[in-house]
Design an enzyme around this catalytic site. Structure first.
Site, short mmCIF file in Angstrom:
data_model
loop_
_atom_site.label_atom_id
_atom_site.label_comp_id
_atom_site.label_asym_id
_atom_site.label_seq_id
_atom_site.Cartn_x
_atom_site.Cartn_y
_atom_site.Cartn_z
N LYS A 22 0.84 -1.20 0.00
CA LYS A 22 0.00 0.00 0.00
C LYS A 22 0.87 1.26 0.00
O LYS A 22 0.70 2.15 -0.82
CB LYS A 22 -0.90 0.01 1.25
CG LYS A 22 -1.61 1.33 1.49
CD LYS A 22 -2.46 1.32 2.73
CE LYS A 22 -1.77 1.69 3.99
NZ LYS A 22 -1.52 3.14 4.19
N ASN A 23 1.82 1.31 0.94
CA ASN A 23 2.59 2.55 1.08
C ASN A 23 3.49 2.82 -0.11
O ASN A 23 3.79 3.97 -0.42
CB ASN A 23 3.40 2.54 2.38
CG ASN A 23 2.50 2.72 3.60
OD1 ASN A 23 1.31 3.02 3.46
ND2 ASN A 23 3.05 2.52 4.78
N ARG A 123 0.97 14.26 13.60
CA ARG A 123 1.48 14.05 12.23
C ARG A 123 1.55 15.34 11.41
O ARG A 123 0.80 15.53 10.44
CB ARG A 123 0.65 12.99 11.51
CG ARG A 123 0.71 11.67 12.21
CD ARG A 123 0.02 10.58 11.46
NE ARG A 123 0.88 9.93 10.48
CZ ARG A 123 0.52 8.87 9.79
NH1 ARG A 123 -0.66 8.34 9.94
NH2 ARG A 123 1.34 8.33 8.92
N ARG A 400 -8.77 -0.01 4.22
CA ARG A 400 -7.80 0.94 3.66
C ARG A 400 -6.49 0.24 3.33
O ARG A 400 -5.78 0.67 2.42
CB ARG A 400 -7.50 2.05 4.68
CG ARG A 400 -8.64 3.00 4.92
CD ARG A 400 -8.18 4.12 5.81
NE ARG A 400 -6.86 4.58 5.38
CZ ARG A 400 -5.92 5.06 6.18
NH1 ARG A 400 -6.14 5.19 7.47
NH2 ARG A 400 -4.76 5.44 5.71
C1 UD1 Z 1 4.65 6.61 6.56
C2 UD1 Z 1 3.70 5.46 6.30
C3 UD1 Z 1 3.10 4.99 7.62
C4 UD1 Z 1 4.20 4.68 8.62
C5 UD1 Z 1 5.18 5.82 8.75
C6 UD1 Z 1 6.37 5.50 9.64
C7 UD1 Z 1 2.81 5.95 4.10
C8 UD1 Z 1 1.63 6.33 3.29
N1 UD1 Z 1 2.63 5.92 5.43
O1 UD1 Z 1 3.90 7.69 7.11
O2 UD1 Z 1 2.31 3.84 7.37
O3 UD1 Z 1 3.61 4.43 9.88
O4 UD1 Z 1 5.68 6.20 7.45
O5 UD1 Z 1 7.04 4.37 9.17
O6 UD1 Z 1 3.87 5.63 3.59
N2 UD1 Z 1 6.87 14.17 11.10
C9 UD1 Z 1 7.02 15.50 11.41
N3 UD1 Z 1 6.91 16.40 10.39
C10 UD1 Z 1 6.69 16.03 9.10
C11 UD1 Z 1 6.55 14.67 8.80
C12 UD1 Z 1 6.65 13.75 9.82
O7 UD1 Z 1 7.23 15.85 12.57
O8 UD1 Z 1 6.63 16.90 8.23
C13 UD1 Z 1 6.96 13.15 12.18
C14 UD1 Z 1 5.68 12.35 12.33
O9 UD1 Z 1 4.73 13.01 13.16
C15 UD1 Z 1 6.20 11.08 12.96
C16 UD1 Z 1 7.58 10.91 12.31
O10 UD1 Z 1 7.92 12.18 11.79
O11 UD1 Z 1 6.38 11.26 14.36
C17 UD1 Z 1 7.66 9.90 11.19
O12 UD1 Z 1 6.61 10.16 10.27
P1 UD1 Z 1 6.75 9.85 8.71
O13 UD1 Z 1 7.93 8.96 8.50
O14 UD1 Z 1 6.71 11.14 7.97
O15 UD1 Z 1 5.44 9.04 8.42
P2 UD1 Z 1 4.50 9.15 7.15
O16 UD1 Z 1 5.31 9.38 5.94
O17 UD1 Z 1 3.36 10.06 7.46
#
Ligand code: UD1
Length: 421
Positions: A22-23, A123, A400
């Site tokens: 999915k991701n 997030r 999902r």
């Molecule tokens: C992706 C995956 C999700 C997985 C996550 C962590 C997809 C669609 N989703 O989510 O299933 O659980 O990676 O492996 O691929 N953060 C910030 N600022 C930002 C972005 C992130 O502070 O701009 C923080 C988030 O709140 C979190 C951490 O960074 O605490 C990691 O998040 P991130 O790796 O960005 O997760 P996603 O890409 O949203």
């Protein structure tokens, strides 16, 4: 709304095919925005999130054609006809933010709704914006939307992510492929989905190196061309179904699974007394002990233990032969499955980001509610070992990210069915 009914029925035996990730698929689809030609994706998972991303891309002007029940997707974005990713779609699927980088790179203009809060924590998207700003974009936040602009092409730049983010790495990587000059992105995510994205972009003519390491270098090109790409196997679906025979007992072969994409997870399962055998078709998992041993687990970015398998392993540890400690370091508030597991007789104490799970002899079926995608499947797994009937509501969370859960598990002898309501 549909419900899933599971009845604990002893050990399970069989084979489960693992779908495309999915991701990975959700980040490969927006790649189409970077190119006027057709991107053909095969091995796509048949999930509501993928249909949602198709809807979002269509709303921007992309032609999306699905074949083979949705396993093959043709995406062609001859023109961007709309520059706004609307709140109604973005609020339902956070991965919608992945259109931001590609739209800025192609059009110099993008309006994307802020994703807002979500069940597993705040997030934010600040890292996405910072990385794109380094490439020359400017942003204004107004009325719940991100208004992004750049004059002319994005410019290659060096950017070090202050913390590792999968989505922000993906957005910056996609955007940098069409930037003028060279970009060096460091402290990037190393997830297999990032490598898959880079490999697809390379097939389309992008110049990328270092994917899978801490630093990715991208030499911007003028345009990208058509390509065909097969989505990698879903390591989270793989890990989830590996836990089915761990919880219910028995032996299951996960077709298409490889150890390499779930190595930290495999190590923990082996520490708990589970046998994992690699075959030419995938991985066979068998539980050797009547109760698995307790574990200490900390979630981390890849190659560490994935946060997306934390809820599922918690379900398994509920009947371990001792006390386990799970520390969630990626997302705050990602223990919402704990109160539901407690309703099934589990003993779990949550303090901040740490959950202490004391193994009990047996779980009891109960009506439970899905709170997010991974939480929902953890309750199904728990139901496989519980005495009596577990009825899971709010199944839309499950749909999902998992295709045909009830078919996959019932083919191994589990008593599970979907009840339409
Ligand atoms: C992706 C995956 C999700 C997985 C996550 C962590 C997809 C669609 N989703 O989510 O299933 O659980 O990676 O492996 O691929 N953060 C910030 N600022 C930002 C972005 C992130 O502070 O701009 C923080 C988030 O709140 C979190 C951490 O960074 O605490 C990691 O998040 P991130 O790796 O960005 O997760 P996603 O890409 O949203």
């Amino acid at each position: 709304m549909d419900k899933i009914v599971v009845k604990g029925n002893g050990p399970i035996y069989g084979k489960i095919p693992i779908a495309g990730a999915k991701n990975a698929c959700l980040t490969l689809m927006p790649v189409s925005i970077l190119c006027e030609d057709t991107l053909k994706l095969t091995n796509a998972p048949r999930l509501s999130d993928v249909r949602m991303m198709s809807g979002l891309l269509s709303s921007l002007g992309c032609e999306v054609i699905s074949e083979d029940e949705g396993k093959t997707i043709y995406l062609t974005t001859k023109n961007i006809t709309n520059h706004t990713a609307a709140y109604d779609i973005v609020r339902k699927m956070r991965a919608s933010i992945l259109v931001l980088g590609p739209m800025l790179a192609r059009e110099g203009n993008a309006i994307v709704s802020l994703p807002g809060g979500c069940a597993i924590g705040a997030r934010p998207v600040d890292l996405h914006l910072k990385a794109l700003e380094a490439l020359g974009a400017t942003f204004e936040l107004k009325d719940g939307y991100i208004f992004g602009k750049c004059s002319g092409r994005l410019k290659g730049a060096e950017f070090k992510f202050p913390m590792v983010s999968v989505g922000a790495t993906e957005n910056a990587l996609m955007a940098a492929t069409l930037a003028e000059g060279t970009s060096v992105l460091s402290n990037v995510a190393k997830e297999p989905e990032i490598i898959d994205l880079a490999e697809c972009l390379i097939k389309m003519g992008a110049q990328i190196s270092g994917q899978g390491s801490d630093t990715i270098t991208i030499i911007g090109v003028d345009s990208l061309n058509s390509a065909e790409h097969s989505v990698i196997a879903d390591r989270i679906e793989l890990g989830t179904y590996m836990l089915a025979p761990v919880i219910a007992g028995g032996e299951v072969e996960l077709l298409g699974g490889t150890r390499q994409i779930v190595s930290a997870f495999c190590q923990k399962l082996e520490d708990s007394g589970v046998e994992i055998e690699e075959t030419k078709n995938g991985l066979i998992v068998r539980r050797l002990v009547s109760r698995i041993k307790p574990l200490n687990i900390v979630t981390e970015p890849f190659p560490g233990f994935p946060t997306d398998l934390q809820a599922q392993i918690m379900a398994a540890l509920c009947t371990a032969s001792g006390i386990s400690v799970l520390e969630e370091r990626i997302f705050e508030n990602r223990f919402m499955h704990a109160p539901e597991l407690i309703r099934m007789g589990a003993k779990i104490d949550v303090h901040g980001g740490v959950a202490k799970v004391t193994g009990v002899d047996v779980l009891k079926g109960a009506p439970v509610m899905a709170t997010d995608l991974r939480a929902s499947v953890s309750l199904i797994l728990a139901g496989l070992a519980a005495q009596g009937e577990t009825v899971l509501s709010r199944v839309y969370h499950l749909d999902r990210g998992y295709e045909r859960v009830e078919e996959k598990l019932s083919s191994c002898g589990a008593l599970i069915e979907r009840v339409s309501g």
